[in-house]
Design an enzyme around this catalytic site. Sequence first.
Site, PDB file in Angstrom:
ATOM      1  N   LEU A   1      35.199  36.112  11.055  1.00  0.00           N
ATOM      2  CA  LEU A   1      35.681  37.288  11.778  1.00  0.00           C
ATOM      3  C   LEU A   1      34.538  38.215  12.183  1.00  0.00           C
ATOM      4  O   LEU A   1      34.694  39.041  13.079  1.00  0.00           O
ATOM      5  CB  LEU A   1      36.690  38.063  10.917  1.00  0.00           C
TER       6      LEU A   1
ATOM      7  N   TYR B   1      31.434  41.210  11.753  1.00  0.00           N
ATOM      8  CA  TYR B   1      31.496  42.657  11.475  1.00  0.00           C
ATOM      9  C   TYR B   1      32.061  42.920  10.073  1.00  0.00           C
ATOM     10  O   TYR B   1      33.145  43.465   9.901  1.00  0.00           O
ATOM     11  CB  TYR B   1      32.307  43.401  12.531  1.00  0.00           C
TER      12      TYR B   1
ATOM     13  N   ASP C   1      42.696  52.314  23.116  1.00  0.00           N
ATOM     14  CA  ASP C   1      41.419  51.606  22.988  1.00  0.00           C
ATOM     15  C   ASP C   1      40.884  51.275  24.376  1.00  0.00           C
ATOM     16  O   ASP C   1      41.409  51.766  25.385  1.00  0.00           O
ATOM     17  CB  ASP C   1      41.589  50.326  22.147  1.00  0.00           C
TER      18      ASP C   1
ATOM     19  N   TYR D   1      42.241  55.213  16.547  1.00  0.00           N
ATOM     20  CA  TYR D   1      43.052  54.145  17.145  1.00  0.00           C
ATOM     21  C   TYR D   1      43.922  53.469  16.084  1.00  0.00           C
ATOM     22  O   TYR D   1      45.134  53.307  16.264  1.00  0.00           O
ATOM     23  CB  TYR D   1      42.141  53.106  17.823  1.00  0.00           C
TER      24      TYR D   1
ATOM     25  N   CYS E   1      47.802  41.235  39.040  1.00  0.00           N
ATOM     26  CA  CYS E   1      48.687  42.278  39.565  1.00  0.00           C
ATOM     27  C   CYS E   1      50.026  41.711  40.050  1.00  0.00           C
ATOM     28  O   CYS E   1      51.048  42.402  40.014  1.00  0.00           O
ATOM     29  CB  CYS E   1      47.987  43.038  40.688  1.00  0.00           C
TER      30      CYS E   1
ATOM     31  N   TRP F   1      51.335  38.536  12.923  1.00  0.00           N
ATOM     32  CA  TRP F   1      51.500  39.804  12.206  1.00  0.00           C
ATOM     33  C   TRP F   1      52.638  40.645  12.789  1.00  0.00           C
ATOM     34  O   TRP F   1      52.940  41.717  12.291  1.00  0.00           O
ATOM     35  CB  TRP F   1      50.198  40.620  12.250  1.00  0.00           C
ATOM     36  N   ARG F   2      53.267  40.168  13.831  1.00  0.00           N
ATOM     37  CA  ARG F   2      54.323  40.980  14.455  1.00  0.00           C
ATOM     38  C   ARG F   2      55.671  40.734  13.804  1.00  0.00           C
ATOM     39  O   ARG F   2      56.018  39.601  13.466  1.00  0.00           O
ATOM     40  CB  ARG F   2      54.425  40.638  15.938  1.00  0.00           C
TER      41      ARG F   2
ATOM     42  N   GLN G   1      37.109  44.147  16.402  1.00  0.00           N
ATOM     43  CA  GLN G   1      36.008  43.585  17.196  1.00  0.00           C
ATOM     44  C   GLN G   1      36.107  42.065  17.305  1.00  0.00           C
ATOM     45  O   GLN G   1      35.102  41.401  17.488  1.00  0.00           O
ATOM     46  CB  GLN G   1      34.661  43.974  16.588  1.00  0.00           C
TER      47      GLN G   1
ATOM     48  N   GLU H   1      45.176  45.078  12.575  1.00  0.00           N
ATOM     49  CA  GLU H   1      44.436  46.042  13.388  1.00  0.00           C
ATOM     50  C   GLU H   1      42.962  46.093  12.981  1.00  0.00           C
ATOM     51  O   GLU H   1      42.087  46.210  13.834  1.00  0.00           O
ATOM     52  CB  GLU H   1      45.065  47.444  13.285  1.00  0.00           C
TER      53      GLU H   1
HETATM   54 FE1  SF4 Z   1      46.460  46.430  36.175  1.00  0.00          FE
HETATM   55 FE2  SF4 Z   1      47.088  45.254  38.500  1.00  0.00          FE
HETATM   56 FE3  SF4 Z   1      48.975  46.130  36.856  1.00  0.00          FE
HETATM   57 FE4  SF4 Z   1      47.499  47.844  38.189  1.00  0.00          FE
HETATM   58  S1  SF4 Z   1      48.914  46.365  39.054  1.00  0.00           S
HETATM   59  S2  SF4 Z   1      48.066  47.992  36.036  1.00  0.00           S
HETATM   60  S3  SF4 Z   1      45.531  46.812  38.169  1.00  0.00           S
HETATM   61  S4  SF4 Z   1      47.515  44.470  36.469  1.00  0.00           S
END
Ligand code: SF4
Length: 374
Positions: free
Chosen positions: A95, A97, A153, A135, A212, A35-36, A57, A52
Amino acid sequence: MVAAWRRARGVEPTPAALSARLLAWYDEHRRQLPWRAAAGRRAEPYHVLLSEIMLQQTTAATVSRRFVAFLARFPDLAALAAADEAEVLHAWQGLGYYRRARALHALARDVTLRHGGRLPSDQAGLRALPGIGPYTASALRAIAFGQAAVPVDGNVLRVMARLHRVETPLPAALPELRGRAEALAERERPGDLAQALMDLGATVCRPRKPRCGVCPWQASCAGHGAGIAAELPRRTARAARPVRRGLAFLLTRPDGALLFRRRPPDGLLGGLHELPSSPWQEGELALAAALGHAPAAADWRLHRAPVRHAFTHFLLELTLAEASTAAADGGPRGLWCPAGELDRLALPTIMRKLLRQAGALSAAGAPAGAAPVR
Ligand code: SF4
């Protein structure tokens, strides 16, 4: 105050700097989704709306599979408005809901009648349409109409709680987290920013194991810095959902047809097809009373393991009871569906699970014994 102090010391970047870093990451890592629009292009409003609503859900993987087929059947709002509700519900299968499908259908008719077939582009006009919450309205404004809005969201709330180390539990933390997200609003590329936040929440700052190490915000993330990212956001404990139980009756005629009925148009799973069942009640299953709701007097054989399904406000356990009827008058009145044509019905997930348990549907959802569709 703390944020301003950190920003002054160069520890916390400004919202504009955060947005810029996120957009640079998005340019390299954006997900390819049906859809993009292509990079640098504005998306078609109907495609944004449809995706969307489907994504509200349901996972992106499931929506990716269903979106293209739905669009082929209803290529624009006018085609959707002209369709029967039963057709729309049928196309929505898989899908879940279904209230969303009925609202989308009502929206298509509303837009056709009152807006000349074009979606309004302002928040109030969008919110006045069936099925459009804050949203979805913000997502449409940002992605389809290029306005500086940030759709917020659960994914975005999670990312904000971690990025800013907000330890106040939800829902009390909502206003702060929403404010943090809205501060990122950006005039140049609002659609990309909204989609970048969606992608970051889905692929990097995931609920259980945030990645992270590949996050564009790692250096600024207070939750990561404190080593508590995966614990955020905190939530006020929620009461356990009650369990409702009942019997679902699968009655077969000598010609192999199965008995179904249609649920009332309003309420849970409204307008969908189902096996006749006893009332769904909390507490242990009262077998004798439940059998009293069978559609015919027959030798009902009960499956040992109930089929379970989670609804938003309760868990449902239905035990399947099977029997055959050889009644000369064709059996009880209702919708008799040939076993090979079950895919013509609009069946909610719990009914598909029951039919799979009975062997009437294959694991892939096709009627057992039906020729595969190629
Ligand atoms: Fe999320 Fe980690 Fe990025 Fe912080 S560093 S926004 S906890 S992925």
